[in-house]
Design a protein around this motif. Structure first.
Motif, PDB file in Angstrom:
ATOM      1  N   ASP A 151       0.861  -1.191   0.000  1.00  0.00           N
ATOM      2  CA  ASP A 151       0.000   0.000   0.000  1.00  0.00           C
ATOM      3  C   ASP A 151       0.893   1.236   0.000  1.00  0.00           C
ATOM      4  N   GLU A 152       1.533   1.501  -1.131  1.00  0.00           N
ATOM      5  CA  GLU A 152       2.525   2.568  -1.173  1.00  0.00           C
ATOM      6  C   GLU A 152       1.942   3.925  -0.803  1.00  0.00           C
ATOM      7  N   THR A 153       0.759   4.221  -1.285  1.00  0.00           N
ATOM      8  CA  THR A 153       0.144   5.500  -0.949  1.00  0.00           C
ATOM      9  C   THR A 153      -1.281   5.268  -0.447  1.00  0.00           C
ATOM     10  N   ASP A 154      -1.753   6.227   0.334  1.00  0.00           N
ATOM     11  CA  ASP A 154      -3.138   6.200   0.800  1.00  0.00           C
ATOM     12  C   ASP A 154      -3.584   7.657   0.846  1.00  0.00           C
ATOM     13  N   LEU A 155      -4.135   8.122  -0.261  1.00  0.00           N
ATOM     14  CA  LEU A 155      -4.490   9.536  -0.382  1.00  0.00           C
ATOM     15  C   LEU A 155      -5.561   9.961   0.606  1.00  0.00           C
ATOM     16  N   LYS A 156      -6.460   9.053   0.929  1.00  0.00           N
ATOM     17  CA  LYS A 156      -7.521   9.399   1.886  1.00  0.00           C
ATOM     18  C   LYS A 156      -6.926   9.669   3.269  1.00  0.00           C
ATOM     19  N   LYS A 157      -6.018   8.800   3.701  1.00  0.00           N
ATOM     20  CA  LYS A 157      -5.389   9.016   5.003  1.00  0.00           C
ATOM     21  C   LYS A 157      -4.517  10.267   4.974  1.00  0.00           C
ATOM     22  N   ALA A 158      -3.822  10.473   3.868  1.00  0.00           N
ATOM     23  CA  ALA A 158      -3.005  11.679   3.744  1.00  0.00           C
ATOM     24  C   ALA A 158      -3.882  12.925   3.870  1.00  0.00           C
TER      25      ALA A 158
END
Length: 228
Positions: A151-158
């Motif tokens: 899960d390299e990125t998680d835009l929602k959490k960011a």
């Protein structure tokens, strides 16, 4: 020969039950020191006192030891990240927010994905206690991802972490949140993007100023920022 100042320091340190061999090394170094070296010696003594308190489980003292080792106030006079992390972890495990953030910061400079995961874990602990800088760093880590992780990125959490930090007035988080609104990775809203750009620009974040130049053109963005 020790001066009156040396003797006063010696009497103060003797009360802390610091090991005799350590005291001997200190007092051998004290004689004839110039003012700058005196100040360093005093910091080292302060560190010894903090370590004695840290041994009792005092989280504030443990965090202070971490800070002092990171500032190079140990016997060697050099930054000691290993010892700093040792004390930060002790304080962090007791819920000390500053120490939790510092653990995250030290791990964030590691080169392995495991180091990065540890950094994010400690940043999140501090972030959940309301530390705005930790919240912004969590946003960064979820936005950028961790190489080697599925899960390299998680835009929602960011987005969520940036928003929490932005609402506390964190300038870089305000700019990052504006970017996310502008790019629409989670929620596209140009009006909200400009709102957060302005907030960040008011705090001197240059990237936000550049973003507003693109919105309004040239330096006219300053008039819009000042209107708010």
């Amino acid at each position: 020969m020790l001066t009156e100042k040396d003797n006063a320091v010696q009497a103060n340190v003797m009360e802390t039950a610091v090991p005799a061999d350590v005291l001997d090394r200190i007092f051998q170094k004290l004689a004839g020191l110039d003012e700058a070296r005196w100040l360093r010696a005093e910091k080292y003594i302060e560190l010894l006192l903090a370590e004695k308190a840290a041994e009792t489980g005092d989280a504030e003292a443990q965090a202070k030891c971490g800070d002092m080792y990171m500032s190079g106030y140990g016997e060697s006079g050099l930054v000691n990240r290993r010892k700093a992390l040792f004390f930060y972890k002790k304080a962090a495990e007791q819920g000390n927010v500053h120490a939790q953030f510092q653990c995250g910061d030290i791990y964030s400079h590691g080169i392995s994905s495991r180091d990065r995961l540890m950094a994010r874990e400690w940043f999140e602990k501090a972030a959940m206690q309301g530390d705005a800088e930790a919240q912004c760093r969590c946003g960064d880590m979820y936005f950028q991802g961790i190489p080697g992780e599925t899960d390299e990125t998680d835009l929602k959490k960011a987005f969520d972490w940036y928003k929490k930090a932005a609402e506390q007035g964190h300038g870089n988080a305000q700019y990052a949140l504006g970017e996310m609104y502008m790019c629409g990775g989670v929620e596209a809203d140009d009006e909200k993007a400009v709102y957060w750009y302005k907030k960040a620009a008011q705090q001197g974040v240059y990237e936000a100023m550049d973003a507003l130049v693109k919105v309004y053109g040239d330096d006219t963005y300053r008039d819009h920022v000042e209107e708010d």
